[in-house]
Write an enzyme that holds these catalytic residues in place. Structure first.
Site, mmCIF file in Angstrom:
data_model
loop_
_atom_site.group_PDB
_atom_site.id
_atom_site.type_symbol
_atom_site.label_atom_id
_atom_site.label_comp_id
_atom_site.label_asym_id
_atom_site.label_seq_id
_atom_site.Cartn_x
_atom_site.Cartn_y
_atom_site.Cartn_z
ATOM 1 N N LEU A 118 24.076 -10.906 13.796
ATOM 2 C CA LEU A 118 24.251 -12.359 13.652
ATOM 3 C C LEU A 118 24.320 -13.050 15.010
ATOM 4 C CD1 LEU A 118 24.741 -14.587 11.453
ATOM 5 C CD2 LEU A 118 27.147 -14.395 12.040
ATOM 6 N N HIS A 280 27.440 -21.401 6.347
ATOM 7 C CA HIS A 280 26.353 -22.025 7.110
ATOM 8 C C HIS A 280 25.466 -22.919 6.251
ATOM 9 C CE1 HIS A 280 23.966 -18.535 5.805
ATOM 10 N NE2 HIS A 280 22.880 -19.208 6.151
ATOM 11 N N LEU A 282 26.492 -25.313 4.561
ATOM 12 C CA LEU A 282 26.984 -26.693 4.737
ATOM 13 C C LEU A 282 26.397 -27.326 5.989
ATOM 14 C CD1 LEU A 282 30.727 -26.452 3.670
ATOM 15 C CD2 LEU A 282 28.793 -27.333 2.380
ATOM 16 N N HIS A 342 27.889 -20.268 -0.806
ATOM 17 C CA HIS A 342 26.812 -21.220 -0.504
ATOM 18 C C HIS A 342 26.514 -22.152 -1.694
ATOM 19 C CE1 HIS A 342 26.490 -18.818 2.978
ATOM 20 N NE2 HIS A 342 25.544 -17.992 2.598
ATOM 21 N N ARG A 570 9.870 -12.508 -10.623
ATOM 22 C CA ARG A 570 10.633 -13.756 -10.780
ATOM 23 C C ARG A 570 12.048 -13.489 -11.296
ATOM 24 N NH1 ARG A 570 5.230 -15.487 -11.627
ATOM 25 N NH2 ARG A 570 4.832 -17.010 -10.001
HETATM 26 P P1 NDP Z 1 27.192 -6.242 12.431
HETATM 27 O O1 NDP Z 1 27.351 -5.171 11.427
HETATM 28 O O2 NDP Z 1 25.961 -6.251 13.266
HETATM 29 O O3 NDP Z 1 28.498 -6.181 13.340
HETATM 30 C C1 NDP Z 1 28.692 -6.958 14.501
HETATM 31 C C2 NDP Z 1 29.309 -6.080 15.568
HETATM 32 O O4 NDP Z 1 30.593 -5.649 15.138
HETATM 33 C C3 NDP Z 1 28.512 -4.821 15.833
HETATM 34 O O5 NDP Z 1 27.521 -5.027 16.800
HETATM 35 C C4 NDP Z 1 29.575 -3.857 16.295
HETATM 36 O O6 NDP Z 1 29.756 -4.054 17.690
HETATM 37 C C5 NDP Z 1 30.833 -4.319 15.581
HETATM 38 N N1 NDP Z 1 31.093 -3.494 14.397
HETATM 39 C C6 NDP Z 1 30.261 -3.228 13.381
HETATM 40 N N2 NDP Z 1 30.858 -2.444 12.471
HETATM 41 C C7 NDP Z 1 32.086 -2.198 12.933
HETATM 42 C C8 NDP Z 1 33.182 -1.454 12.436
HETATM 43 N N3 NDP Z 1 33.124 -0.816 11.274
HETATM 44 N N4 NDP Z 1 34.309 -1.435 13.161
HETATM 45 C C9 NDP Z 1 34.388 -2.097 14.320
HETATM 46 N N5 NDP Z 1 33.365 -2.815 14.833
HETATM 47 C C10 NDP Z 1 32.237 -2.861 14.158
HETATM 48 O O7 NDP Z 1 27.417 -7.620 11.699
HETATM 49 P P2 NDP Z 1 26.533 -8.922 11.702
HETATM 50 O O8 NDP Z 1 26.275 -9.323 13.106
HETATM 51 O O9 NDP Z 1 25.408 -8.738 10.786
HETATM 52 O O10 NDP Z 1 27.521 -9.957 10.996
HETATM 53 C C11 NDP Z 1 28.739 -10.354 11.573
HETATM 54 C C12 NDP Z 1 29.571 -11.080 10.530
HETATM 55 O O11 NDP Z 1 28.835 -12.177 10.028
HETATM 56 C C13 NDP Z 1 29.917 -10.230 9.324
HETATM 57 O O12 NDP Z 1 31.173 -10.642 8.848
HETATM 58 C C14 NDP Z 1 28.833 -10.607 8.312
HETATM 59 O O13 NDP Z 1 29.260 -10.418 7.003
HETATM 60 C C15 NDP Z 1 28.642 -12.074 8.626
HETATM 61 N N6 NDP Z 1 27.336 -12.588 8.300
HETATM 62 C C16 NDP Z 1 26.206 -12.004 8.791
HETATM 63 C C17 NDP Z 1 24.965 -12.542 8.509
HETATM 64 C C18 NDP Z 1 23.717 -11.945 9.082
HETATM 65 O O14 NDP Z 1 22.653 -12.514 8.836
HETATM 66 N N7 NDP Z 1 23.790 -10.872 9.838
HETATM 67 C C19 NDP Z 1 24.826 -13.751 7.663
HETATM 68 C C20 NDP Z 1 26.083 -14.311 7.245
HETATM 69 C C21 NDP Z 1 27.272 -13.733 7.546
HETATM 70 P P3 NDP Z 1 30.311 -2.927 18.672
HETATM 71 O O15 NDP Z 1 30.045 -1.599 18.067
HETATM 72 O O16 NDP Z 1 29.528 -3.149 19.943
HETATM 73 O O17 NDP Z 1 31.740 -3.238 18.821
HETATM 74 C C1 BG6 Z 2 24.089 -15.079 4.190
HETATM 75 C C2 BG6 Z 2 24.001 -13.942 3.230
HETATM 76 O O1 BG6 Z 2 25.299 -15.742 4.040
HETATM 77 O O2 BG6 Z 2 23.028 -15.988 3.938
HETATM 78 C C3 BG6 Z 2 22.651 -13.260 3.323
HETATM 79 O O3 BG6 Z 2 25.021 -12.996 3.537
HETATM 80 C C4 BG6 Z 2 21.538 -14.262 3.168
HETATM 81 O O4 BG6 Z 2 22.556 -12.260 2.336
HETATM 82 C C5 BG6 Z 2 21.741 -15.424 4.097
HETATM 83 O O5 BG6 Z 2 20.330 -13.608 3.470
HETATM 84 C C6 BG6 Z 2 20.724 -16.518 3.827
HETATM 85 O O6 BG6 Z 2 20.817 -17.495 4.798
HETATM 86 P P1 BG6 Z 2 19.555 -18.398 5.165
HETATM 87 O O7 BG6 Z 2 20.103 -19.420 6.066
HETATM 88 O O8 BG6 Z 2 18.565 -17.480 5.785
HETATM 89 O O9 BG6 Z 2 19.059 -18.938 3.862
#
Ligand code: NDP
Ligand code: BG6
Length: 596
Positions: A118, A280, A282, A342, A570
Site C-alpha cells: 500500500l 479510501h 470516501l 466502502h 457476472r
Molecule cells: P503488507 O502485507 O504489504 O504489509 C506492510 C508491511 O508490514 C510489510 O512490508 C512488512 O514490512 C510489515 N508486515 C507485514 N506482515 C507483517 C507481520 N505479520 N508482522 C509484522 N509486520 C508485518 O500490507 P499492505 O501494504 O498491503 O497493507 C497495509 C495495510 O493497509 C493493511 O492493514 C491492509 O489491510 C490495508 N489495505 C491495503 C490495501 C492494498 O491495496 N494493499 C488496500 C486497503 C487497505 P516489514 O517486514 O519491512 O516490517
Molecule cells: C480495498 C480492498 O479496501 O479496496 C481491496 O481491501 C480492493 O480488496 C480495494 O481491491 C479497491 O480499491 P479501489 O480504489 O482500487 O477501487
C-alpha cells in the site's frame, strides 16, 4: 498571497479559517499553514508558537496529544522538552520566537510499513502528488518505517519507481521528483520497540529543528500490530509541541467485539480526535460529489425519498481475483472487505438527512443516524459466492482456493449481494441493494438510483406492460471513467411518436480537463489539515459492525457454502433471485446497459 494548491480555492481557505477559528490556537496555526503551502503567517499563529514553546514544563512528557491545548503562560522559564535542546535560555527563546514567527511549523509524516504494497502503490505517490501541487507545507519530512533493512537511498529508489506525474502536469516532473525524494528518509525498526521509535524521534527532531512539530503516523501495516505501533509511537515519538495524528488503515476489526477492542486499545494512547480511520472510498471524487449533487441541485433533493425512489443499488466489481492477498482476504471475505465499509459509507452519505453544516461532526452525526436506523442483516437478505477456475480463450484463470495461501475447503465469500433497509420516515420500504465481487467480468464501482414510474403515464402505450422498465435511473459511476448520467424517456425524432431511453450524460473526461486526484491524496491532505469529515468516527464504526456482525457470525458458524461462479463471469445467479425478491433488476446487468 494566491493559494497555490489547486484544491484550495478561496472558499476552501475560508472554510479552513473557520475551522481554525473554532479550534485551539496552536491547532489553528497548523491548519492554516498546512493547507496553503507558502501561506503567510498570521499574528495569531506566531503567538500560538510562542505560547507552545513557553509552557512545556521541564521533564514533562507530553501525551500523544492531538491538538495542543496549552494554557497561555508568560515565558518565564521556557523549555523545549524532549527536543534537541533540553534547556534553553531566554536569549535562545527569543531567537526561537523569531524563528517561529517566520517559519514556525513543520509536518513529519511517518509511513509505518513503508516496505509494503500500500505504501508503494498509494501512499508515497499520493504524497508526491500533494507535493507537486504545492499542497504540503513548506517544511515537511517523510519517514518510512518498517523492519526491512534499507538505507535512505534504497527507500528513495523503491519509491521513485511508483511516482508518476499527472498527464496534465508533466512540466518539471523529474526535478520535482528529485526534490521530493530528498525529503524522504528511512528508519528501520521493530513495531513493538519503544527504543526504536525513540531513535526515530531523534531523527525526526533533527529535521524539525526548533519549529512546532506536527506529526502524522500512517499505519500501513497489518492490523494485529496497530496497537504495538501506537503504543511505541505514543510513548517515544509523539510531538511535544504540536499535534500528533494517526491514520489507521482498514480493517478496523472483524466484528463488533474486535472492533470495540481495537478502539479501546487505541484510546489508551490516543484521543478520538487523533484517530483518522481511513476509508479510501470516501476520498473518491464522485463520492465526495454526492452531497453536492443532492444538496445543491433543486432537481434532485426533493426526489430523494421513498416517494420517488424505488431502489438504490451500490455496486462494486473487480475483474481480478485475490491473487497475492489471499492470506489476508481469507480471514475477512468480501463482506468485511468492501460492504461493511466502502459500500456502507456510500450508502450513509447517500441517505443521510441534510446536515446542519458541512462541518465534520454535523455530517458524521447524520451518517451515524442512518446506520443506526438500519435493519440488521439476516441470512435470507444475502447471497454469497466464490469464484472458481475458468478457461477462456486458451487462458486458465485460477479459482479462489487455488491460491496457496487459501485453505482448499475455504467458504470465504469473494462475492456477496445483500438487501438492506433503512427504517426511517424517508426510506421506509426502499431496498438498498449492495453487490460486491472479485474476479467478475468488469472493474466498476457505481451507485444506481432507480425511480418509480410516472403515475398515469400518458405514454404507457409505448412501454408495454412493464412500466418499471421505462423509469428514470440516475447512475453515478464512481470508477472507472467517472460519469453521472440520468436515463430519461425521449421522443425519437421524426413524424411518428416513438420513444426511446436516452442519457443526459455528464462524462467527466469530456467535461473537465483536469485529472482526478487519487482518493489517498485528498485524505492525506485532510489528515494533515485536521479535517475529519471523510474519516470514520468510532460510533459510525460501531453502528456499521452492529449491522453486519450477526450475519457474519451465522455465515461462519454454519459454514454456509458460497455459490461458485466462474472467474470473469457476472457472478452467481443467486444475486438475480435476491434482487427479484425485492422486485428489483440489477441496473448493471440489463441488456440496455450493454448497448450503452
Ligand atoms: P503488507 O502485507 O504489504 O504489509 C506492510 C508491511 O508490514 C510489510 O512490508 C512488512 O514490512 C510489515 N508486515 C507485514 N506482515 C507483517 C507481520 N505479520 N508482522 C509484522 N509486520 C508485518 O500490507 P499492505 O501494504 O498491503 O497493507 C497495509 C495495510 O493497509 C493493511 O492493514 C491492509 O489491510 C490495508 N489495505 C491495503 C490495501 C492494498 O491495496 N494493499 C488496500 C486497503 C487497505 P516489514 O517486514 O519491512 O516490517
Ligand atoms: C480495498 C480492498 O479496501 O479496496 C481491496 O481491501 C480492493 O480488496 C480495494 O481491491 C479497491 O480499491 P479501489 O480504489 O482500487 O477501487
Amino acid at each position: 498571497m494566491a493559494l497555490s494548491c489547486m484544491r484550495c480555492p478561496a472558499a476552501a481557505g475560508a472554510a479552513s479559517a473557520r475551522r481554525a477559528a473554532a479550534q485551539p490556537l496552536a491547532t489553528a496555526a497548523a491548519v492554516s499553514f498546512a493547507r496553503c503551502g507558502g501561506f503567510g503567517r498570521s499574528a495569531a499563529a506566531a503567538a500560538a508558537c510562542w505560547r507552545i514553546h513557553a509552557v512545556a514544563p521541564q521533564g514533562a512528557k507530553a501525551p500523544m496529544d492531538a491538538d495542543v491545548k496549552h494554557v497561555v503562560t508568560p515565558p518565564t522559564s521556557p523549555k523545549v522538552e524532549n527536543g534537541s535542546p533540553s534547556e534553553i535560555t531566554l536569549d535562545d527563546f527569543e531567537d526561537l520566537s523569531a524563528l517561529c514567527k517566520n517559519d514556525d511549523s513543520t509536518v513529519s509524516i511517518t509511513v509505518v510499513g513503508a516496505s509494503g504494497d500500500l505504501a508503494k502503490k498509494k501512499i508515497f505517490p499520493a504524497l508526491f502528488a500533494l507535493y507537486y501541487e504545492d499542497c504540503l507545507p513548506k517544511h515537511f519530512t517523510i519517514f518510512g518505517y518498517a523492519r526491512s533493512k534499507m538505507t535512505d537511498a534504497e527507500l528513495r529508489n523503491m519509491v521513485s519507481k511508483t511516482l508518476t506525474c499527472r498527464i496534465d502536469k508533466r512540466e518539471n516532473c523529474s526535478e520535482k521528483m528529485e526534490e521530493f525524494l530528498k525529503r524522504c528518509f528511512y528508519h528501520s525498526g521493530q513495531y513493538d520497540s519503544e527504543e526504536h521509535f525513540l531513535d526515530l524521534d531523534k531523527k525526526l527532531k533533527q529535521h524539525e529543528g526548533f519549529r512546532v512539530s506536527n506529526r502524522l503516523f500512517y499505519l500501513s501495516i497489518p492490523p494485529n500490530i496497530f496497537l504495538d505501533v501506537v503504543k511505541c509511537a505514543s510513548k517515544s515519538a509523539s510531538s511535544v509541541n504540536g499535534w500528533t495524528r494517526v491514520i489507521v488503515e482498514k480493517p478496523f476489526g472483524r466484528d463488533s467485539e474486535s472492533s470495540a477492542a481495537l478502539t479501546r486499545g487505541l484510546k489508551q494512547y490516543l484521543v478520538e480526535d487523533q484517530i483518522f480511520r481511513i476509508d479510501h472510498y470516501l476520498g473518491k471524487e464522485l463520492v465526495e460529489n454526492l452531497s453536492v449533487l443532492r444538496f445543491s441541485n433543486l432537481v434532485f433533493e426533493p426526489l430523494w425519498s421513498r416517494q420517488y425512489i424505488r431502489n438504490v443499488q451500490l455496486i462494486f466489481s473487480e475483474d481480478f481475483g485475490t491473487e497475492g492477498r489471499g492470506g489476508y482476504f481469507d480471514g475477512y471475505g468480501i463482506i468485511r472487505d468492501i460492504m461493511q465499509n466502502h459500500l456502507l459509507q456510500i450508502l450513509a452519505l447517500f441517505a443521510m438527512e441534510t446536515p446542519v453544516s458541512l462541518e465534520a461532526e454535523d455530517i458524521r452525526n447524520e451518517k451515524v443516524k442512518v446506520l443506526r436506523s438500519m435493519k440488521p442483516l439476516q441470512l435470507e437478505d444475502v447471497v454469497i459466492g466464490q469464484y472458481k477456475s475458468h478457461t477462456k480463450g486458451g487462458t486458465t484463470y485460477p479459482g479462489y482456493t487455488d491460491d496457496k495461501t487459501v485453505p482448499k475447503d475455504s467458504v470465504t465469500p469473494t462475492f456477496a449481494a445483500a438487501g438492506l433497509f433503512i427504517n426511517n420516515a424517508r426510506w421506509d420500504g426502499v431496498p438498498f441493494l449492495m453487490k460486491a465481487g472479485k474476479a467478475l467480468h468488469t472493474k466498476r464501482a457505481e451507485i444506481r438510483v432507480q425511480f418509480r414510474h410516472v403515475p398515469g403515464n400518458l405514454y404507457k402505450g409505448s412501454f408495454g406492460t412493464d412500466l418499471d422498465r421505462a423509469t428514470n435511473e440516475l447512475v453515478i459511476r464512481v470508477q472507472p471513467d467517472e460519469a453521472i448520467y440520468l436515463k430519461i424517456n425521449n421522443k425519437i425524432p421524426g413524424l411518428g411518436m416513438r420513444l426511446d431511453r436516452s442519457n443526459l450524460n455528464l462524462h467527466y473526461a469530456a467535461r473537465y480537463s483536469k485529472e482526478i486526484p487519487d482518493a489517498y491524496e485528498r485524505l492525506l491532505l485532510d489528515a494533515i489539515e485536521g479535517e475529519r469529515r471523510l474519516f470514520i468516527r468510532s460510533d459510525e464504526l460501531d453502528a456499521a459492525w452492529s449491522l453486519f456482525t450477526p450475519l457474519l457470525k451465522e455465515l461462519e458458524e454454519k459454514r454456509i457454502a458460497p455459490e461458485l461462479y466462474p472467474y470473469g463471469s457476472r457472478g452467481p445467479v443467486g444475486a438475480h433471485y435476491l434482487a427479484a425478491k425485492y422486485n428489483v433488476r440489477w441496473g448493471d446487468l440489463s441488456a440496455e446497459h450493454y448497448k450503452a
